[in-house]
Design a protein around this motif. Structure first.
Motif, mmCIF file in Angstrom:
data_model
loop_
_atom_site.group_PDB
_atom_site.id
_atom_site.type_symbol
_atom_site.label_atom_id
_atom_site.label_comp_id
_atom_site.label_asym_id
_atom_site.label_seq_id
_atom_site.Cartn_x
_atom_site.Cartn_y
_atom_site.Cartn_z
ATOM 1 N N GLU A 162 0.941 -1.240 -0.108
ATOM 2 C CA GLU A 162 -0.319 0.025 0.018
ATOM 3 C C GLU A 162 0.985 0.895 0.006
ATOM 4 O O GLU A 162 0.220 2.259 -0.210
ATOM 5 C CB GLU A 162 -0.620 -0.174 0.904
ATOM 6 N N VAL A 163 1.833 1.260 0.640
ATOM 7 C CA VAL A 163 3.055 1.958 0.187
ATOM 8 C C VAL A 163 3.929 2.456 -0.686
ATOM 9 O O VAL A 163 4.787 1.576 -0.650
ATOM 10 C CB VAL A 163 4.438 2.673 1.800
ATOM 11 N N LYS A 164 4.230 3.301 -1.478
ATOM 12 C CA LYS A 164 5.019 2.674 -2.914
ATOM 13 C C LYS A 164 6.377 3.177 -2.117
ATOM 14 O O LYS A 164 7.662 2.913 -2.974
ATOM 15 C CB LYS A 164 4.144 3.695 -4.117
ATOM 16 N N TRP A 197 13.322 3.024 -11.425
ATOM 17 C CA TRP A 197 12.204 2.438 -10.736
ATOM 18 C C TRP A 197 12.726 0.731 -11.245
ATOM 19 O O TRP A 197 12.153 0.214 -12.888
ATOM 20 C CB TRP A 197 10.863 3.370 -11.144
ATOM 21 N N ILE A 198 12.018 -0.170 -9.905
ATOM 22 C CA ILE A 198 12.218 -1.711 -10.610
ATOM 23 C C ILE A 198 11.387 -2.298 -10.017
ATOM 24 O O ILE A 198 10.880 -2.066 -9.688
ATOM 25 C CB ILE A 198 13.697 -2.184 -9.484
ATOM 26 N N ASP A 199 10.481 -2.499 -11.150
ATOM 27 C CA ASP A 199 8.977 -3.033 -11.170
ATOM 28 C C ASP A 199 9.027 -4.245 -11.651
ATOM 29 O O ASP A 199 9.628 -5.501 -12.387
ATOM 30 C CB ASP A 199 8.468 -2.249 -13.117
ATOM 31 N N ASN A 200 8.023 -5.224 -10.086
ATOM 32 C CA ASN A 200 7.665 -6.899 -10.593
ATOM 33 C C ASN A 200 8.654 -7.893 -9.794
ATOM 34 O O ASN A 200 8.637 -8.747 -10.221
ATOM 35 C CB ASN A 200 8.018 -7.104 -12.302
ATOM 36 N N LEU A 201 10.234 -7.458 -9.222
ATOM 37 C CA LEU A 201 10.846 -7.716 -8.958
ATOM 38 C C LEU A 201 9.966 -8.663 -7.785
ATOM 39 O O LEU A 201 10.398 -10.087 -7.201
ATOM 40 C CB LEU A 201 12.601 -6.970 -8.647
ATOM 41 N N PRO A 205 4.709 2.291 -12.320
ATOM 42 C CA PRO A 205 3.835 2.282 -13.497
ATOM 43 C C PRO A 205 2.725 3.022 -13.067
ATOM 44 O O PRO A 205 2.260 3.305 -12.029
ATOM 45 C CB PRO A 205 3.838 0.752 -13.476
ATOM 46 N N LYS A 206 1.562 4.065 -13.924
ATOM 47 C CA LYS A 206 0.565 4.789 -12.946
ATOM 48 C C LYS A 206 -0.060 4.031 -12.521
ATOM 49 O O LYS A 206 -1.189 3.964 -11.410
ATOM 50 C CB LYS A 206 0.155 4.971 -14.153
ATOM 51 N N GLU A 207 -0.556 2.672 -12.313
ATOM 52 C CA GLU A 207 -1.505 2.120 -11.997
ATOM 53 C C GLU A 207 -0.674 1.810 -10.340
ATOM 54 O O GLU A 207 -1.107 0.871 -9.648
ATOM 55 C CB GLU A 207 -1.546 0.252 -12.610
ATOM 56 N N GLU A 208 0.795 1.570 -10.176
ATOM 57 C CA GLU A 208 1.015 1.331 -9.164
ATOM 58 C C GLU A 208 1.075 2.902 -8.180
ATOM 59 O O GLU A 208 1.546 2.628 -7.076
ATOM 60 C CB GLU A 208 2.669 1.181 -9.377
#
Length: 209
Positions: A127-129, A153-157, A205-208
């Motif tokens: 909940e906290v980016k 920004w590292i996404d999905n790891l 990513p905007k959805e995040e």
């Protein structure tokens, strides 16, 4: 040499497991001294960021890591010293008289780049980016204002290596590099850390968000 073979194996493994993509959105991979700062959600973060750099940049980019973890055991010490050429910091403050930032100051003074995670610890809260940034990156920038700070920004790891799982899940990971920043001459610590945090969030990513 052994460390070279291990490095290539680590890079190949990271790419095979994560399908790693490097997106240079706000800058280009040029040979310039930089601090690459990123979000921190997994133990594999610095390996993925390090592996995503071109060889010429990777050679001089040193991940910042905790001595309490990486300084234990022959294998860990070999990896961090010989393969990643990491900068070990004393997170436990075993010597109160020594500035824990000193190894990073020394690396920057030697002309190296750094890979670091200003949150200071892994963010396991979906909940906290981003957790609040520690002040160390501000002091590094004030001491070396010529060094660019590049948000990554590292996404999905975190989903590739979920907590408690032994085997990774095959998901695509993206490493996005943003536009470089530098500290303002009269910029306050609070304003600087907020600006760095916002620059990093803009890459998510905007959805995040």
């Amino acid at each position: 040499m052994l460390e070279t073979l291990v490095a290539y194996s680590v890079i190949a493994g990271a790419r095979a497991v994560t399908g790693m993509r490097s997106l240079w959105l706000g800058t280009t991979p040029i040979a310039r001294q930089r601090i690459y700062y990123a979000n921190h959600a997994s133990h594999g973060d610095f390996v993925l960021l390090w592996a995503s750099l071109p060889p010429a940049l990777r050679k001089h980019a040193r991940p910042v890591a905790g001595a309490d973890y990486w300084g234990k055991g022959t294998l860990r010490r070999f990896l961090i010293d010989k393969v990643f050429k990491g900068v070990l910091i004393d997170r436990q403050r075993t010597d109160p008289s020594r500035n824990p930032l000193e190894p990073m100051f020394e690396a920057l003074s030697a002309g190296d780049s750094l890979i670091l995670f200003p949150e200071g610890t892994r963010n396991l809260d979906d909940e906290v980016k981003l957790l609040p940034f520690k002040s160390g990156i501000y002091h590094l920038s004030k001491a070396h204002p010529q060094v660019e700070l590049v948000p990554v920004w590292i996404d999905n790891l975190k989903r590739v290596m979920p907590k408690g799982k032994v085997l990774p899940l095959p998901l695509l990971c993206t490493v996005s590099f943003g536009a470089p920043l530098t500290v303002g001459e009269d910029e306050s610590k609070e304003a600087f850390l907020d600006r760095l945090s916002q620059a990093l969030l803009e890459l998510a990513p905007k959805e995040e968000i």
